[in-house]
Design an enzyme around this catalytic site. Structure first.
Site, PDB file in Angstrom:
ATOM      1  N   CYS A 161       0.848  -1.192   0.000  1.00  0.00           N
ATOM      2  CA  CYS A 161       0.000   0.000   0.000  1.00  0.00           C
ATOM      3  C   CYS A 161       0.882   1.239   0.000  1.00  0.00           C
ATOM      4  O   CYS A 161       1.715   1.419   0.883  1.00  0.00           O
ATOM      5  CB  CYS A 161      -0.913  -0.014   1.230  1.00  0.00           C
ATOM      6  SG  CYS A 161      -1.760   1.555   1.497  1.00  0.00           S
ATOM      7  N   CYS A 204       0.653   3.340   3.216  1.00  0.00           N
ATOM      8  CA  CYS A 204       1.343   2.685   4.341  1.00  0.00           C
ATOM      9  C   CYS A 204       2.845   2.922   4.210  1.00  0.00           C
ATOM     10  O   CYS A 204       3.528   3.198   5.201  1.00  0.00           O
ATOM     11  CB  CYS A 204       1.051   1.189   4.365  1.00  0.00           C
ATOM     12  SG  CYS A 204      -0.549   0.756   5.076  1.00  0.00           S
ATOM     13  N   ASP A 207       0.246  16.631  -1.234  1.00  0.00           N
ATOM     14  CA  ASP A 207      -0.112  15.813  -2.394  1.00  0.00           C
ATOM     15  C   ASP A 207       0.914  16.040  -3.509  1.00  0.00           C
ATOM     16  O   ASP A 207       1.347  17.174  -3.759  1.00  0.00           O
ATOM     17  CB  ASP A 207      -1.519  16.190  -2.889  1.00  0.00           C
ATOM     18  CG  ASP A 207      -2.091  15.137  -3.816  1.00  0.00           C
ATOM     19  OD1 ASP A 207      -3.056  14.463  -3.423  1.00  0.00           O
ATOM     20  OD2 ASP A 207      -1.573  14.982  -4.953  1.00  0.00           O
ATOM     21  N   ASN A 223     -12.509  10.326  -1.027  1.00  0.00           N
ATOM     22  CA  ASN A 223     -13.112   9.548  -2.103  1.00  0.00           C
ATOM     23  C   ASN A 223     -13.244   8.096  -1.659  1.00  0.00           C
ATOM     24  O   ASN A 223     -12.362   7.572  -0.970  1.00  0.00           O
ATOM     25  CB  ASN A 223     -12.248   9.642  -3.364  1.00  0.00           C
ATOM     26  CG  ASN A 223     -12.188  11.058  -3.906  1.00  0.00           C
ATOM     27  OD1 ASN A 223     -13.175  11.776  -3.886  1.00  0.00           O
ATOM     28  ND2 ASN A 223     -11.020  11.473  -4.371  1.00  0.00           N
ATOM     29  N   GLY A 265     -13.968   7.700  -7.138  1.00  0.00           N
ATOM     30  CA  GLY A 265     -12.695   8.183  -7.668  1.00  0.00           C
ATOM     31  C   GLY A 265     -11.512   7.923  -6.763  1.00  0.00           C
ATOM     32  O   GLY A 265     -10.479   8.587  -6.881  1.00  0.00           O
ATOM     33  N   THR A 289      -8.256   6.411  -5.808  1.00  0.00           N
ATOM     34  CA  THR A 289      -7.174   5.722  -6.519  1.00  0.00           C
ATOM     35  C   THR A 289      -6.231   5.009  -5.558  1.00  0.00           C
ATOM     36  O   THR A 289      -5.635   4.003  -5.918  1.00  0.00           O
ATOM     37  CB  THR A 289      -6.360   6.703  -7.396  1.00  0.00           C
ATOM     38  OG1 THR A 289      -5.813   7.727  -6.563  1.00  0.00           O
ATOM     39  CG2 THR A 289      -7.231   7.338  -8.459  1.00  0.00           C
ATOM     40  N   HIS A 298      -6.190   3.453   0.726  1.00  0.00           N
ATOM     41  CA  HIS A 298      -5.864   3.684   2.143  1.00  0.00           C
ATOM     42  C   HIS A 298      -6.600   4.971   2.497  1.00  0.00           C
ATOM     43  O   HIS A 298      -6.358   6.014   1.853  1.00  0.00           O
ATOM     44  CB  HIS A 298      -4.340   3.818   2.293  1.00  0.00           C
ATOM     45  CG  HIS A 298      -3.846   4.046   3.699  1.00  0.00           C
ATOM     46  ND1 HIS A 298      -2.871   3.252   4.287  1.00  0.00           N
ATOM     47  CD2 HIS A 298      -4.166   4.981   4.635  1.00  0.00           C
ATOM     48  CE1 HIS A 298      -2.620   3.690   5.513  1.00  0.00           C
ATOM     49  NE2 HIS A 298      -3.397   4.745   5.746  1.00  0.00           N
ATOM     50  N   HIS A 345      -7.962   8.348   3.227  1.00  0.00           N
ATOM     51  CA  HIS A 345      -7.258   9.633   3.289  1.00  0.00           C
ATOM     52  C   HIS A 345      -8.227  10.771   3.074  1.00  0.00           C
ATOM     53  O   HIS A 345      -9.242  10.630   2.387  1.00  0.00           O
ATOM     54  CB  HIS A 345      -6.118   9.692   2.263  1.00  0.00           C
ATOM     55  CG  HIS A 345      -6.536   9.413   0.855  1.00  0.00           C
ATOM     56  ND1 HIS A 345      -6.743   8.135   0.377  1.00  0.00           N
ATOM     57  CD2 HIS A 345      -6.783  10.233  -0.183  1.00  0.00           C
ATOM     58  CE1 HIS A 345      -7.096   8.194  -0.900  1.00  0.00           C
ATOM     59  NE2 HIS A 345      -7.136   9.461  -1.261  1.00  0.00           N
ATOM     60  N   HIS A 387      -8.367  14.720   1.803  1.00  0.00           N
ATOM     61  CA  HIS A 387      -7.693  15.812   1.115  1.00  0.00           C
ATOM     62  C   HIS A 387      -8.075  17.120   1.823  1.00  0.00           C
ATOM     63  O   HIS A 387      -9.271  17.371   2.043  1.00  0.00           O
ATOM     64  CB  HIS A 387      -8.177  15.930  -0.332  1.00  0.00           C
ATOM     65  CG  HIS A 387      -7.939  14.721  -1.185  1.00  0.00           C
ATOM     66  ND1 HIS A 387      -6.977  14.678  -2.171  1.00  0.00           N
ATOM     67  CD2 HIS A 387      -8.548  13.510  -1.234  1.00  0.00           C
ATOM     68  CE1 HIS A 387      -7.006  13.502  -2.790  1.00  0.00           C
ATOM     69  NE2 HIS A 387      -7.963  12.774  -2.235  1.00  0.00           N
TER      70      HIS A 387
HETATM   71  P1  5GP Z   1      -7.573   9.706  -4.354  1.00  0.00           P
HETATM   72  O1  5GP Z   1      -7.812   9.934  -5.812  1.00  0.00           O
HETATM   73  O2  5GP Z   1      -7.306   8.244  -4.052  1.00  0.00           O
HETATM   74  O3  5GP Z   1      -8.621  10.291  -3.461  1.00  0.00           O
HETATM   75  O4  5GP Z   1      -6.282  10.538  -3.999  1.00  0.00           O
HETATM   76  C1  5GP Z   1      -4.993  10.051  -4.072  1.00  0.00           C
HETATM   77  C2  5GP Z   1      -4.078  11.256  -4.047  1.00  0.00           C
HETATM   78  O5  5GP Z   1      -2.774  10.811  -3.743  1.00  0.00           O
HETATM   79  C3  5GP Z   1      -4.011  11.989  -5.371  1.00  0.00           C
HETATM   80  O6  5GP Z   1      -4.398  13.351  -5.182  1.00  0.00           O
HETATM   81  C4  5GP Z   1      -2.547  11.852  -5.790  1.00  0.00           C
HETATM   82  O7  5GP Z   1      -2.035  13.016  -6.395  1.00  0.00           O
HETATM   83  C5  5GP Z   1      -1.860  11.557  -4.477  1.00  0.00           C
HETATM   84  N1  5GP Z   1      -0.671  10.731  -4.627  1.00  0.00           N
HETATM   85  C6  5GP Z   1      -0.544   9.604  -5.384  1.00  0.00           C
HETATM   86  N2  5GP Z   1       0.673   9.081  -5.272  1.00  0.00           N
HETATM   87  C7  5GP Z   1       1.360   9.903  -4.420  1.00  0.00           C
HETATM   88  C8  5GP Z   1       2.708   9.883  -3.910  1.00  0.00           C
HETATM   89  O8  5GP Z   1       3.518   9.009  -4.209  1.00  0.00           O
HETATM   90  N3  5GP Z   1       3.053  10.896  -3.077  1.00  0.00           N
HETATM   91  C9  5GP Z   1       2.180  11.876  -2.714  1.00  0.00           C
HETATM   92  N4  5GP Z   1       2.631  12.832  -1.896  1.00  0.00           N
HETATM   93  N5  5GP Z   1       0.913  11.923  -3.181  1.00  0.00           N
HETATM   94  C10 5GP Z   1       0.514  10.948  -4.012  1.00  0.00           C
HETATM   95 ZN    ZN Z   2      -2.265   1.355   3.712  1.00  0.00          ZN
END
Ligand code: 5GP
Ligand code: ZN
Length: 113
Positions: free
Chosen positions: A3, A6, A29, A86, A92, A94, A97, A99, A101
């Site tokens: 993950c 993680c 981010d 999300n 949406g 991705t 884990h 989180h 924003h």
């Molecule tokens: P989700 O779309 O799952 O709600 O948000 C995932 C967020 O994680 C995205 O805004 C993406 O830019 C961010 N993200 C993805 N990979 C990484 C990473 O390796 N480092 C950091 N700091 N952010 C990441």
């Molecule tokens: Zn995790």
């Protein structure tokens, strides 16, 4: 478990830390959508809001106690900001884990979808 968040929480993958304590990690981010875009995660693995239970909800409570503090650190507390989580494919999500924003630093759009 493979993950990304993680690994970020345990520093196996580097990130720009904004806040950390024993339960919670907050970092910038990698693809910010606004001048302030911070991701707040529990250090324990919870996949999404769908997986919050009585056993792990304390960590989530902690995150919500910290969001105003992190917003203050990022200096968006006074002018305002948006908190987004999300869930699943249609939501949406991705990274699987949980989180939150924290997005701000400019006047945000008025669209929810
Ligand atoms: P989700 O779309 O799952 O709600 O948000 C995932 C967020 O994680 C995205 O805004 C993406 O830019 C961010 N993200 C993805 N990979 C990484 C990473 O390796 N480092 C950091 N700091 N952010 C990441
Ligand atoms: Zn995790």
């Amino acid at each position: 478990m493979d993950c990304l968040f993680c690994k970020i929480a345990t520093k196996q993958i580097p990130s720009q830390k904004v806040y950390e304590d024993k339960d919670v990690y907050a970092f910038k981010d990698i693809h910010p959508v606004a001048p302030v875009h911070i991701i707040v995660i529990p250090k324990i693995h919870i996949e999404s809001i769908n997986d919050i239970t009585e056993r792990n909800s304390k960590e989530v409570q902690r995150i919500f106690e910290l969001i105003p503090k992190i917003a203050k650190i990022a200096m968006v507390d006074r002018k305002g900001y948006r908190v987004i989580t999300n869930i699943g494919e249609d939501g949406g999500q991705t990274i699987k884990h949980l989180h939150f924003h924290i997005i701000g630093g400019k006047k945000l759009g008025d669209k929810l979808i």
